[in-house]
Design a protein around this motif. Structure first.
Motif, PDB file in Angstrom:
ATOM      1  N   THR A  48       0.784  -1.159   0.050  1.00 44.94           N
ATOM      2  CA  THR A  48       0.260   0.112   0.229  1.00 44.94           C
ATOM      3  C   THR A  48       0.757   1.170   0.053  1.00 44.94           C
ATOM      4  O   THR A  48       0.379   2.512  -0.040  1.00 44.94           O
ATOM      5  CB  THR A  48      -0.820  -0.078   1.174  1.00 44.94           C
ATOM      6  OG1 THR A  48      -0.269   0.047   2.571  1.00 44.94           O
ATOM      7  CG2 THR A  48      -1.854  -1.041   0.936  1.00 44.94           C
ATOM      8  N   ASN A  49       2.080   1.372   0.386  1.00 41.94           N
ATOM      9  CA  ASN A  49       2.870   2.453   0.509  1.00 41.94           C
ATOM     10  C   ASN A  49       4.367   2.093   0.286  1.00 41.94           C
ATOM     11  O   ASN A  49       4.845   1.080   0.228  1.00 41.94           O
ATOM     12  CB  ASN A  49       2.557   3.342   1.661  1.00 41.94           C
ATOM     13  CG  ASN A  49       2.642   2.500   2.828  1.00 41.94           C
ATOM     14  OD1 ASN A  49       3.752   1.813   3.082  1.00 41.94           O
ATOM     15  ND2 ASN A  49       2.079   2.770   4.008  1.00 41.94           N
ATOM     16  N   GLN A  50       5.288   3.144   0.484  1.00 39.09           N
ATOM     17  CA  GLN A  50       6.551   2.979   0.204  1.00 39.09           C
ATOM     18  C   GLN A  50       7.368   2.198   1.295  1.00 39.09           C
ATOM     19  O   GLN A  50       8.307   1.367   0.977  1.00 39.09           O
ATOM     20  CB  GLN A  50       7.396   4.319  -0.138  1.00 39.09           C
ATOM     21  CG  GLN A  50       6.885   4.972  -1.285  1.00 39.09           C
ATOM     22  CD  GLN A  50       7.527   6.200  -1.734  1.00 39.09           C
ATOM     23  OE1 GLN A  50       8.852   6.306  -2.011  1.00 39.09           O
ATOM     24  NE2 GLN A  50       7.274   7.541  -1.419  1.00 39.09           N
ATOM     25  N   GLU A  51       6.661   2.447   2.474  1.00 40.11           N
ATOM     26  CA  GLU A  51       7.211   1.625   3.639  1.00 40.11           C
ATOM     27  C   GLU A  51       7.127   0.389   3.512  1.00 40.11           C
ATOM     28  O   GLU A  51       7.933  -0.573   3.913  1.00 40.11           O
ATOM     29  CB  GLU A  51       6.573   2.252   5.043  1.00 40.11           C
ATOM     30  CG  GLU A  51       7.361   1.692   6.137  1.00 40.11           C
ATOM     31  CD  GLU A  51       6.920   2.461   7.575  1.00 40.11           C
ATOM     32  OE1 GLU A  51       7.409   2.006   8.538  1.00 40.11           O
ATOM     33  OE2 GLU A  51       6.045   3.467   7.265  1.00 40.11           O
ATOM     34  N   TRP A  53       6.968  -1.426   0.777  1.00 43.44           N
ATOM     35  CA  TRP A  53       8.048  -2.007  -0.080  1.00 43.44           C
ATOM     36  C   TRP A  53       9.336  -1.869   0.608  1.00 43.44           C
ATOM     37  O   TRP A  53      10.188  -2.974   0.205  1.00 43.44           O
ATOM     38  CB  TRP A  53       7.915  -1.173  -1.379  1.00 43.44           C
ATOM     39  CG  TRP A  53       8.680  -1.761  -2.587  1.00 43.44           C
ATOM     40  CD1 TRP A  53       9.898  -1.070  -2.834  1.00 43.44           C
ATOM     41  CD2 TRP A  53       8.405  -2.674  -3.429  1.00 43.44           C
ATOM     42  NE1 TRP A  53      10.536  -1.738  -3.635  1.00 43.44           N
ATOM     43  CE2 TRP A  53       9.790  -2.942  -4.068  1.00 43.44           C
ATOM     44  CE3 TRP A  53       7.555  -3.514  -3.391  1.00 43.44           C
ATOM     45  CZ2 TRP A  53       9.777  -3.803  -5.295  1.00 43.44           C
ATOM     46  CZ3 TRP A  53       7.791  -4.528  -4.716  1.00 43.44           C
ATOM     47  CH2 TRP A  53       8.666  -4.611  -5.378  1.00 43.44           C
ATOM     48  N   ASP A 247      10.662   9.665  -9.819  1.00 41.90           N
ATOM     49  CA  ASP A 247      10.134  10.964  -8.962  1.00 41.90           C
ATOM     50  C   ASP A 247      10.760  12.251  -9.189  1.00 41.90           C
ATOM     51  O   ASP A 247      10.020  13.313  -9.518  1.00 41.90           O
ATOM     52  CB  ASP A 247      10.165  10.732  -7.628  1.00 41.90           C
ATOM     53  CG  ASP A 247       9.228   9.451  -7.020  1.00 41.90           C
ATOM     54  OD1 ASP A 247       8.453   9.217  -7.898  1.00 41.90           O
ATOM     55  OD2 ASP A 247       9.355   9.043  -5.977  1.00 41.90           O
ATOM     56  N   GLY A 371      12.349   4.588   2.809  1.00 43.66           N
ATOM     57  CA  GLY A 371      11.018   4.515   2.475  1.00 43.66           C
ATOM     58  C   GLY A 371      10.184   5.443   3.588  1.00 43.66           C
ATOM     59  O   GLY A 371       9.301   6.295   3.174  1.00 43.66           O
ATOM     60  N   ARG A 374      10.952   9.318   3.219  1.00 40.39           N
ATOM     61  CA  ARG A 374      10.217   9.672   2.166  1.00 40.39           C
ATOM     62  C   ARG A 374       8.787  10.213   2.410  1.00 40.39           C
ATOM     63  O   ARG A 374       8.098  11.003   1.872  1.00 40.39           O
ATOM     64  CB  ARG A 374      10.621   8.973   0.748  1.00 40.39           C
ATOM     65  CG  ARG A 374      11.986   9.109   0.407  1.00 40.39           C
ATOM     66  CD  ARG A 374      12.543  10.300   0.037  1.00 40.39           C
ATOM     67  NE  ARG A 374      11.836  10.816  -0.975  1.00 40.39           N
ATOM     68  CZ  ARG A 374      11.419  12.121  -1.148  1.00 40.39           C
ATOM     69  NH1 ARG A 374      11.492  13.207  -0.404  1.00 40.39           N
ATOM     70  NH2 ARG A 374      11.037  12.547  -2.427  1.00 40.39           N
ATOM     71  N   ASP A 375       8.109   8.777   2.903  1.00 37.34           N
ATOM     72  CA  ASP A 375       6.685   8.826   3.080  1.00 37.34           C
ATOM     73  C   ASP A 375       6.373  10.169   4.082  1.00 37.34           C
ATOM     74  O   ASP A 375       5.270  10.682   3.822  1.00 37.34           O
ATOM     75  CB  ASP A 375       6.118   7.631   3.990  1.00 37.34           C
ATOM     76  CG  ASP A 375       6.094   6.487   3.011  1.00 37.34           C
ATOM     77  OD1 ASP A 375       5.795   6.822   1.587  1.00 37.34           O
ATOM     78  OD2 ASP A 375       6.075   5.543   3.427  1.00 37.34           O
ATOM     79  N   ARG A 376       7.280  10.653   5.012  1.00 28.69           N
ATOM     80  CA  ARG A 376       6.835  11.722   5.736  1.00 28.69           C
ATOM     81  C   ARG A 376       7.578  13.002   5.141  1.00 28.69           C
ATOM     82  O   ARG A 376       7.522  14.015   5.699  1.00 28.69           O
ATOM     83  CB  ARG A 376       7.827  11.500   7.191  1.00 28.69           C
ATOM     84  CG  ARG A 376       7.015  10.444   7.922  1.00 28.69           C
ATOM     85  CD  ARG A 376       7.910   9.618   8.953  1.00 28.69           C
ATOM     86  NE  ARG A 376       7.174   8.725   9.894  1.00 28.69           N
ATOM     87  CZ  ARG A 376       6.975   7.749   9.404  1.00 28.69           C
ATOM     88  NH1 ARG A 376       7.104   7.088   8.140  1.00 28.69           N
ATOM     89  NH2 ARG A 376       6.156   6.699   9.895  1.00 28.69           N
TER      90      ARG A 376
END
Length: 406
Positions: A48-51, A53, A247, A371, A374-376
């Motif tokens: 569901t998110n980069q973390e 992965w 990105d 990850g 970057r999500d933060r």
């Protein structure tokens, strides 16, 4: 020596030639996961998110890390060639089965199983190469073997195109690579030999005694630290590089994967060959020749890591990645040769396994941490600025190592 007697130099290089495809296959799998990320995430909605992965990437690294010392000890105590052959066979079967995963949990378990199989290869393979190659060709022999790794990662860089191609996809890549590995494992076992001097060698000490010998060796502890610090940035660039370029510069998956992977790996291939030749030449003048060659590679990390985080254009990003790859090659081809200068042959694979344990553990933390950061919303230039500082510390660490006469 009679005409029928084996030529030691030819045999030593034959070992490198036989291991070259195994190194290629091992690292092809590692890289193609990064370049096929977009397709796999689209097909596996539970990622569901980069973390999340990052958790997939870390599952391989942590399993590989914790089992590397065990794989190294087994290679020291028993047959290196059998450890290598059965590792390839297990790796190939797991790779093939990965093509059937449909959930994140299944993918995490598949990557963990991959870590189990691969943990037995590198310590045994590099120890076998140094068994056959003595001081005069040790760094260049390891460097040639490492070029197989870089070529594997380059082929993995094309996997994004295969994943996007109608009629193929990421599942095809895993199943095909797995079948190729199974086919090569059996002839490899038949052709690969252990070094003659190991046939009558006294078995290595117990795991506890080997561990004590290594952990009370100041030079070994410094090498573990040196092996680990640059690898944090190295794994982030390898695993997240294609996404960073996507990105930052709005590239499509296939092009981003090819640029990120090919730039670093071609430069690493050149660096490993140049670094190996330079290190073997410097060894004629100084016992610390390999340390100096490796430190030179780490000097190249400083501007490279700063450039990856701050590049305003794709051209400058490519230049930074190329400089990083060149430095990595100098670093990569000399770690096992330096280890061979500070440890006995009977504990070298175990020592390299411990180095993998620490390095890959922190590499997994680096993947997961990147990850999460970057999500933060933490800027890339801040993250890579820290990596550049770590590289500077690494130069100091490696120069503190004092190798002994063989």
């Amino acid at each position: 020596m009679t005409d029928s007697a084996p030529n030691p130099a030819r045999t030593a290089w034959m070992v490198v030639a036989l291991l070259f495809p195994v190194a290629l296959l091992n690292y092809l799998d590692r890289q193609m996961l990064a370049t096929m990320q977009k397709s796999m995430v689209e097909d596996i909605p539970s990622i569901t998110n980069q973390e999340a992965w990052g958790d997939v990437l870390a599952a391989f690294k942590w399993t590989y890390a914790f089992l590397s010392p065990i794989g190294g000890f087994i290679a020291d105590r028993f047959s290196r060639r059998r450890v290598i052959g059965f590792s390839l066979l297990a790796w190939s079967l797991v790779t093939y089965l990965t093509s059937y995963v449909t959930t994140m949990d299944q993918l995490v378990w598949a990557r963990a199983a991959m870590g189990i199989s691969e943990a037995f290869y590198i310590p045994a393979a590099l120890a076998l190469i140094t068994d056959f190659h003595t001081t005069g060709t040790r760094s260049i022999a390891v460097g040639v073997h490492q070029t197989g790794i870089y070529l594997g990662q380059m082929l993995g860089g094309l996997a994004g195109y295969v994943a996007d191609a109608p009629g193929y996809g990421w599942q095809w890549m895993f199943s095909t690579c797995g079948m190729v590995g199974v086919i090569y494992a059996l002839p490899l076992l038949a052709a690969l030999k252990n070094a003659p001097h190991r046939a009558d060698a006294v078995p290595s000490a117990s795991p506890a005694a080997s561990l004590r010998e290594l952990l009370f060796n100041r030079n070994f502890l410094l090498l573990v630290a040196y092996f680990t610090l640059p690898a944090i940035a190295g794994w982030v660039i390898r695993d997240w590089g294609p996404k960073i370029l996507r990105d930052q510069f709005a590239l499509e998956q296939g092009r981003a994967g090819m640029i990120a992977v090919f730039t670093v790996q071609i430069a690493s291939l050149v660096g490993a060959l140049l670094g190996g030749l330079l290190a073997d030449r410097l060894m004629r003048r100084s016992l610390r020749g390999r340390i100096f060659a490796s430190a030179l590679g780490m000097v190249l990390f400083l501007p490279a890591l700063f450039g990856v985080g701050h590049a305003p254009t794709i051209t400058l990003a490519i230049v930074a990645l190329a400089v990083f790859g060149l430095g990595w090659g100098f670093f990569d081809c000399n770690n096992m040769p330096i280890l061979s200068q500070i440890t006995r042959p009977e504990v070298r694979a175990t020592g390299y396994g411990i180095m993998n344990l620490v390095s890959m553990t922190f590499g997994g933390l680096g993947d997961k941490g990147y990850g999460a950061l970057r999500d933060r919303g933490v800027p890339i230039d801040y993250i890579f600025g820290v990596f550049a500082g770590i590289a500077l510390l690494s130069i100091i660490v490696v120069l503190l190592i004092r190798p002994r006469e063989n």
